[in-house]
Design a protein around this motif. Structure first.
Motif, PDB file in Angstrom:
ATOM      1  N   GLY A   1      41.779 -16.216  -2.989  1.00 22.50           N
ATOM      2  CA  GLY A   1      42.381 -16.509  -1.671  1.00 22.50           C
ATOM      3  C   GLY A   1      42.517 -15.256  -0.766  1.00 22.50           C
ATOM      4  O   GLY A   1      41.622 -14.285  -0.741  1.00 22.50           O
ATOM      5  N   ARG A   2      43.270 -15.397   0.308  1.00 21.88           N
ATOM      6  CA  ARG A   2      43.261 -14.276   1.230  1.00 21.88           C
ATOM      7  C   ARG A   2      43.699 -13.302   0.577  1.00 21.88           C
ATOM      8  O   ARG A   2      43.281 -11.767   1.044  1.00 21.88           O
TER       9      ARG A   2
ATOM     10  N   ALA B   1      41.515 -19.890   3.244  1.00 20.10           N
ATOM     11  CA  ALA B   1      41.721 -18.717   4.237  1.00 20.10           C
ATOM     12  C   ALA B   1      40.666 -17.921   3.698  1.00 20.10           C
ATOM     13  O   ALA B   1      39.731 -17.022   4.701  1.00 20.10           O
TER      14      ALA B   1
ATOM     15  N   VAL C   1      38.370 -25.217  -2.236  1.00 21.03           N
ATOM     16  CA  VAL C   1      39.152 -26.111  -2.937  1.00 21.03           C
ATOM     17  C   VAL C   1      40.382 -26.757  -2.044  1.00 21.03           C
ATOM     18  O   VAL C   1      41.128 -25.817  -1.539  1.00 21.03           O
TER      19      VAL C   1
ATOM     20  N   PHE D   1      44.058  -7.199  -8.390  1.00 18.97           N
ATOM     21  CA  PHE D   1      43.066  -5.881  -8.691  1.00 18.97           C
ATOM     22  C   PHE D   1      43.503  -5.434  -9.915  1.00 18.97           C
ATOM     23  O   PHE D   1      42.538  -4.307 -10.266  1.00 18.97           O
TER      24      PHE D   1
ATOM     25  N   TYR E   1      41.464 -33.257  15.338  1.00 20.15           N
ATOM     26  CA  TYR E   1      40.198 -32.409  15.484  1.00 20.15           C
ATOM     27  C   TYR E   1      39.330 -33.419  16.263  1.00 20.15           C
ATOM     28  O   TYR E   1      38.457 -33.069  16.980  1.00 20.15           O
TER      29      TYR E   1
ATOM     30  N   ASP F   1      46.626 -34.943  10.919  1.00 21.34           N
ATOM     31  CA  ASP F   1      46.360 -33.729  11.492  1.00 21.34           C
ATOM     32  C   ASP F   1      44.747 -33.631  11.583  1.00 21.34           C
ATOM     33  O   ASP F   1      44.320 -33.257  12.484  1.00 21.34           O
ATOM     34  N   LEU F   2      43.957 -34.373  10.632  1.00 20.68           N
ATOM     35  CA  LEU F   2      42.636 -34.410  10.682  1.00 20.68           C
ATOM     36  C   LEU F   2      42.141 -35.149  11.909  1.00 20.68           C
ATOM     37  O   LEU F   2      41.168 -34.858  12.346  1.00 20.68           O
TER      38      LEU F   2
ATOM     39  N   ASP G   1      49.296  -7.252  -8.732  1.00 21.90           N
ATOM     40  CA  ASP G   1      48.289  -7.168  -7.910  1.00 21.90           C
ATOM     41  C   ASP G   1      46.949  -7.663  -8.549  1.00 21.90           C
ATOM     42  O   ASP G   1      46.864  -7.122  -9.680  1.00 21.90           O
TER      43      ASP G   1
ATOM     44  N   GLY H   1      38.561 -29.403   1.202  1.00 21.08           N
ATOM     45  CA  GLY H   1      37.179 -28.874   0.348  1.00 21.08           C
ATOM     46  C   GLY H   1      37.188 -29.846  -0.839  1.00 21.08           C
ATOM     47  O   GLY H   1      37.267 -31.239  -0.685  1.00 21.08           O
TER      48      GLY H   1
ATOM     49  N   GLY I   1      45.620 -14.657  -5.664  1.00 18.18           N
ATOM     50  CA  GLY I   1      45.912 -14.059  -4.330  1.00 18.18           C
ATOM     51  C   GLY I   1      45.803 -15.649  -3.409  1.00 18.18           C
ATOM     52  O   GLY I   1      45.490 -15.432  -2.169  1.00 18.18           O
ATOM     53  N   ILE I   2      46.216 -16.470  -3.850  1.00 17.19           N
ATOM     54  CA  ILE I   2      46.595 -17.923  -3.044  1.00 17.19           C
ATOM     55  C   ILE I   2      47.840 -18.121  -3.043  1.00 17.19           C
ATOM     56  O   ILE I   2      48.664 -18.421  -4.126  1.00 17.19           O
TER      57      ILE I   2
ATOM     58  N   ALA J   1      55.697 -16.829  -3.869  1.00 16.47           N
ATOM     59  CA  ALA J   1      54.635 -17.737  -3.460  1.00 16.47           C
ATOM     60  C   ALA J   1      54.689 -19.046  -4.113  1.00 16.47           C
ATOM     61  O   ALA J   1      55.043 -19.257  -5.276  1.00 16.47           O
TER      62      ALA J   1
ATOM     63  N   ASN K   1      49.598 -13.599  -8.133  1.00 17.63           N
ATOM     64  CA  ASN K   1      50.187 -13.275  -6.766  1.00 17.63           C
ATOM     65  C   ASN K   1      51.320 -12.200  -6.751  1.00 17.63           C
ATOM     66  O   ASN K   1      52.111 -12.095  -7.841  1.00 17.63           O
ATOM     67  N   LYS K   2      50.987 -11.445  -5.875  1.00 12.15           N
ATOM     68  CA  LYS K   2      52.029 -10.042  -5.784  1.00 12.15           C
ATOM     69  C   LYS K   2      53.438 -10.731  -5.288  1.00 12.15           C
ATOM     70  O   LYS K   2      54.334  -9.910  -5.191  1.00 12.15           O
ATOM     71  N   ASP K   3      53.265 -11.924  -4.780  1.00 12.92           N
ATOM     72  CA  ASP K   3      54.608 -12.254  -3.950  1.00 12.92           C
ATOM     73  C   ASP K   3      55.336 -13.009  -4.873  1.00 12.92           C
ATOM     74  O   ASP K   3      54.920 -14.259  -5.181  1.00 12.92           O
TER      75      ASP K   3
HETATM   76  C1  LIG Z   1      43.958 -29.670   8.329  1.00 10.55           C
HETATM   77  C2  LIG Z   1      44.039 -28.476   7.566  1.00 10.55           C
HETATM   78  C3  LIG Z   1      43.058 -28.520   6.291  1.00 10.55           C
HETATM   79  C4  LIG Z   1      43.436 -27.474   5.308  1.00 10.55           C
HETATM   80  N1  LIG Z   1      42.409 -27.730   4.246  1.00 10.55           N
HETATM   81  C5  LIG Z   1      42.669 -26.726   3.046  1.00 10.55           C
HETATM   82  C6  LIG Z   1      41.744 -26.807   2.101  1.00 10.55           C
HETATM   83  O1  LIG Z   1      41.169 -27.772   1.858  1.00 10.55           O
HETATM   84  N2  LIG Z   1      41.940 -25.660   1.144  1.00 10.55           N
HETATM   85  C7  LIG Z   1      42.793 -24.672   1.309  1.00 10.55           C
HETATM   86  O2  LIG Z   1      42.857 -23.728   0.514  1.00 10.55           O
HETATM   87  N3  LIG Z   1      43.511 -24.734   2.468  1.00 10.55           N
HETATM   88  C8  LIG Z   1      43.294 -25.463   3.607  1.00 10.55           C
HETATM   89  N4  LIG Z   1      44.228 -25.719   4.667  1.00 10.55           N
HETATM   90  C9  LIG Z   1      44.925 -24.279   4.892  1.00 10.55           C
HETATM   91  C10 LIG Z   1      46.063 -24.003   4.308  1.00 10.55           C
HETATM   92  O3  LIG Z   1      47.158 -24.709   5.044  1.00 10.55           O
HETATM   93  C11 LIG Z   1      46.325 -22.575   4.110  1.00 10.55           C
HETATM   94  O4  LIG Z   1      46.424 -21.797   5.345  1.00 10.55           O
HETATM   95  C12 LIG Z   1      45.376 -21.780   2.995  1.00 10.55           C
HETATM   96  O5  LIG Z   1      45.500 -22.605   1.853  1.00 10.55           O
HETATM   97  C13 LIG Z   1      45.725 -20.294   2.706  1.00 10.55           C
HETATM   98  O6  LIG Z   1      44.993 -19.921   1.919  1.00 10.55           O
HETATM   99  P1  LIG Z   1      45.622 -18.327   1.139  1.00 10.55           P
HETATM  100  O7  LIG Z   1      46.479 -18.888  -0.081  1.00 10.55           O
HETATM  101  O8  LIG Z   1      44.212 -17.734   0.434  1.00 10.55           O
HETATM  102  O9  LIG Z   1      46.319 -17.378   2.059  1.00 10.55           O
HETATM  103  P2  LIG Z   1      47.526 -17.115   1.977  1.00 10.55           P
HETATM  104  O10 LIG Z   1      48.673 -18.406   2.524  1.00 10.55           O
HETATM  105  O11 LIG Z   1      47.683 -16.020   3.315  1.00 10.55           O
HETATM  106  O12 LIG Z   1      48.159 -16.302   0.761  1.00 10.55           O
HETATM  107  C14 LIG Z   1      47.656 -15.322   0.432  1.00 10.55           C
HETATM  108  C15 LIG Z   1      48.425 -14.885  -0.766  1.00 10.55           C
HETATM  109  O13 LIG Z   1      47.646 -13.819  -1.389  1.00 10.55           O
HETATM  110  C16 LIG Z   1      48.879 -12.990  -2.007  1.00 10.55           C
HETATM  111  N5  LIG Z   1      48.317 -11.647  -2.185  1.00 10.55           N
HETATM  112  C17 LIG Z   1      47.926 -10.738  -1.171  1.00 10.55           C
HETATM  113  N6  LIG Z   1      47.377  -9.788  -1.808  1.00 10.55           N
HETATM  114  C18 LIG Z   1      47.480  -9.983  -2.991  1.00 10.55           C
HETATM  115  C19 LIG Z   1      47.024  -9.036  -4.196  1.00 10.55           C
HETATM  116  N7  LIG Z   1      46.235  -7.740  -4.082  1.00 10.55           N
HETATM  117  N8  LIG Z   1      47.133  -9.536  -5.388  1.00 10.55           N
HETATM  118  C20 LIG Z   1      47.766 -10.576  -5.648  1.00 10.55           C
HETATM  119  N9  LIG Z   1      48.221 -11.473  -4.539  1.00 10.55           N
HETATM  120  C21 LIG Z   1      47.993 -11.133  -3.362  1.00 10.55           C
HETATM  121  C22 LIG Z   1      49.775 -13.151  -0.854  1.00 10.55           C
HETATM  122  O14 LIG Z   1      51.124 -12.801  -1.644  1.00 10.55           O
HETATM  123  C23 LIG Z   1      49.829 -14.599  -0.439  1.00 10.55           C
HETATM  124  O15 LIG Z   1      50.687 -15.229  -1.406  1.00 10.55           O
HETATM  125  C24 LIG Z   1      43.967 -26.487   5.576  1.00 10.55           C
HETATM  126  C25 LIG Z   1      44.774 -26.364   6.835  1.00 10.55           C
HETATM  127  C26 LIG Z   1      44.917 -27.385   7.607  1.00 10.55           C
HETATM  128  C27 LIG Z   1      45.772 -27.380   9.121  1.00 10.55           C
END
Ligand SMILES: Cc1cc2nc3c(=O)[nH]c(=O)nc-3n(C[C@H](O)[C@H](O)[C@H](O)COP(=O)(O)OP(=O)(O)OC[C@H]3O[C@@H](n4cnc5c(N)ncnc54)[C@H](O)[C@@H]3O)c2cc1C
Ligand SMILES: Nc1ncnc2c1ncn2[C@@H]1O[C@H](COP(=O)(O)O)[C@@H](O)[C@H]1O
Lengths: 260, 317
Positions: free
Chosen positions: B206-207, B232, B245, B302, A39, A35-36, B300, B249, B261-262, B287, B282-284
């Motif tokens: 995370g997000r 994210a 990370v 927070f 790009y 996938d990289l 949560d 990364g 939150g990852i 996950a 994580n609240k889900d």
């Molecule tokens: C080529 C490529 C390279 C990538 N390289 C990387 C990389 O190096 N590193 C990386 O991290 N990702 C990378 N990604 C992205 C990866 O696929 C995910 O999209 C990303 O890791 C998602 O980040 P996240 O877990 O923060 O967000 P999400 O997947 O949206 O997850 C957010 C989580 O937070 C939880 N949450 C929300 N609110 C709260 C709260 N108040 N309290 C507790 N939990 C909560 C949710 O339940 C959910 O599980 C790459 C993708 C591609 C296509």
């Protein structure tokens, strides 16, 4: 400009991977375009499009170059359906089990014979995860190394400038043609192949070559795997529901594990 | 006793802990010479910070080409030292810069290369964790000088004081290495926190933080931890890219990784799943990161993090 893009076919990231006889078992897993490298294809197309395009008869060409087994034509075809003009795939039984040094030797020969101005790679293959092939290509070809680019600006008169981002910081680097570029995934959003693109790709030529046709001898790998042992999978541990004391439970866990 | 070379690793003007880790691994193979590549006039000052670990001598090469031409110039100089000393091995830190330097030196000296080793034995056998940490591999270089890049934070560093002998050398840097020119360089922004790849504890957001990293940072600071982020979070601009990370990364392998939150996408796991202990908030409950967590809190962040921060503070007294 003549632009080349190096793409690799890799096992699907989600697939379970196994070693057989010291090398990755590639036969029994789904294979996809690294996938990289999407790009890298996208960036090559954007560079061509920014300066008059790579359509039939246009001023620029984008050629896909890959080394891998014959079934790597699927990955190459995907790059063609994104819009690359043609492809060269080097397949040879003697290349099975190649390391990065052997791979870069083959790719470098194909690239130098093609007379390209710019060659673009991904930063890492998701199976080998070495991030070394672009630097090796630059060293072998004697071309400038412009790697880990988050931005690429091309002056078709013969100059490339990039923004390099790594843990060491951000650098602005430039060099004259010919150059080896690698791109990080933040650089662009790869396009999905259109229906038209997929149909057109079926008619594009994938030039298949063996080592004799490339004109290099097979080089055995310069590092050997002595043994490979599966590690026990990580087991999920204790999971608690936060009903008002989740944070305290976390602190207690850390204290028990002597992590605080 | 044979010589083993390491490329001293620096952050700004100081040798990093990674330098001592490389020396510790190298000392199992032979007598350690650390190569310091410095801008003109800075060699002695930089070499003076290479003062921890089993290092017998420091080879200092000064040239402004390192800053102007980067990886290729560094590789030319290092390849020159390899040809000169015929060492039993060359060890380099496994980050983007170190791996690219290793790649070029391998080509220039016709040597085999192994990247991302987590351990190195006395016979220069390297241990790697491949396929997302699911397989342990032992490999050996069979041609030329074994060139091995070693992941920061994987080897218990001997940090006893060292007072190595200093040897000054010069390097011939080829015209090829000068083809790319660095017009400007910005070092990574440094806060007061430990380096991500060197930290014993990493707390990541995370997000789920929705852009508010204050709870993550407060917990990290109490634990003396580095702060990491998912893609994210870095894509949204909530945290600098240098803290990401994952696959694209940094790869971290701390004693403790706390993910808040990852969700646990495979690309994130690729950068953290060899951590010794993994904690997930994580609240889900579904996950995927919970599958590899030693301890998980469904809740949560927070609410959970501030409470955990207070409780840890109380335990620490
Ligand atoms: C080529 C490529 C390279 C990538 N390289 C990387 C990389 O190096 N590193 C990386 O991290 N990702 C990378 N990604 C992205 C990866 O696929 C995910 O999209 C990303 O890791 C998602 O980040 P996240 O877990 O923060 O967000 P999400 O997947 O949206 O997850 C957010 C989580 O937070 C939880 N949450 C929300 N609110 C709260 C709260 N108040 N309290 C507790 N939990 C909560 C949710 O339940 C959910 O599980 C790459 C993708 C591609 C296509
Ligand atoms: N077999 C191959 N064929 C074509 N390109 C390759 C091959 N192996 C590596 N590359 C290129 O080199 C980059 C870095 O790969 P690696 O050094 O294996 O992590 C990839 O993203 C590709 O662009």
């Amino acid at each position: 400009m003549k632009i080349a893009v190096c793409v690799k076919q890799v096992p699907d990231s989600w697939a379970e991977k196994k070693m057989v006889g010291g090398v990755l078992d590639r036969e029994n897993v789904d294979a996809v375009l690294n996938d990289l490298d999407e790009y890298a294809v996208e960036e090559a197309l954007r560079i061509a499009e920014a300066h008059g395009g790579n359509e039939e008869g246009g001023p620029h060409t984008v050629t896909v170059i890959s080394m891998g087994p014959e079934r790597a034509t699927e990955a190459v075809r995907k790059a063609l359906s994104m819009g690359a003009n043609g492809a060269i795939l080097v397949s040879d039984a003697a290349l099975a089990g190649s390391d990065a040094l052997a791979t870069s030797a083959v790719l470098a020969k194909v690239i130098s014979d093609g007379g390209y101005d710019i060659v673009i790679c991904g930063t890492e293959s998701t199976d080998a995860r070495m991030s070394v092939v672009p630097a090796m290509l630059s060293a072998r070809l004697g071309w400038a190394q412009l790697t880990f680019a988050s931005k690429v600006v091309v002056d078709p008169a013969g100059k490339v400038s990039i923004t390099r981002v790594t843990e060491a910081g951000v650098d602005e680097i430039s060099a004259a043609f010919p150059v080896v570029v690698s791109v990080v995934e933040k650089i662009n959003e790869p396009r999905y192949p259109s229906f038209k693109g997929i149909m057109a790709a079926k008619k594009k030529t994938i030039e298949q070559k063996d080592l004799a046709a490339v004109g290099v001898a097979a080089q055995s790998a310069w590092s050997q795997v002595k043994d490979a042992t599966p590690r026990p999978p990580r087991e999920a541990g204790l999971k608690v529901n936060d009903e008002g004391s989740g944070g305290e439970a976390l602190a207690t866990f850390l204290a028990e594990k002597k992590l605080i | 006793m044979s010589t083993v070379l390491i490329l001293a690793d620096f952050s700004g003007d100081h040798a990093t802990k990674t330098t001592a880790e490389l020396a510790t691994a190298a000392a199992r193979i032979g007598s350690v010479s650390a190569v310091v590549l410095a801008p003109a006039g800075k060699g002695a000052a930089l070499a003076a910070t290479v003062n921890q670990g089993p290092i017998s001598n420091v080879i200092v090469i000064e040239s402004n080409d390192f800053a102007s031409h980067g990886v290729a110039a560094v590789a030319d100089a290092l390849a020159g030292v390899v040809k000169d000393k015929s060492p039993a091995a060359l060890l380099i830190a496994s980050h983007a810069f170190g791996k690219e330097v290793a790649a070029r030196v391998a080509v220039l000296t016709e040597s085999g290369i192994i990247t991302d080793a987590v351990d190195v034995a006395a016979d220069a056998t390297a241990t790697q964790l491949v396929f997302g940490g699911s397989t342990t591999v032992h490999s050996q270089v069979s041609q030329g000088t074994p060139i091995i890049t070693v992941r920061p934070n994987s080897i218990d560093a001997d940090v006893s004081a060292a007072s190595p002998a200093i040897e000054n050398a010069t390097a011939a840097i080829s015209d090829i290495a000068k083809k790319a020119t660095i017009a400007s360089s910005q070092p990574p922004v440094k806060g007061g926190r430990p380096e991500l790849t060197e930290a014993n504890i990493v707390v990541s957001g995370g997000r789920g933080t929705d852009g508010n990293f204050s709870a993550v940072e407060a917990f990290a600071d109490l634990l003396g931890a580095a702060v990491g982020a998912s893609r994210a979070a870095t894509d949204a601009g909530w945290y600098p890219h240098s803290h990401q990370v994952g696959q694209t990364g940094k790869t971290v392998s701390p004693q403790l990784y706390v993910a808040c939150g990852i969700s646990g996408a495979i690309q994130h796991r690729a950068g953290m799943q060899t951590s010794k202990t993994i904690v997930v908030v994580n609240k889900d409950p579904e996950a995927p990161l919970f599958d590899i967590a030693d301890f998980g809190v469904i809740g949560d962040l927070f609410n959970v993090l501030p409470q955990a921060t207070a409780a840890v503070a109380a335990k620490k007294g």
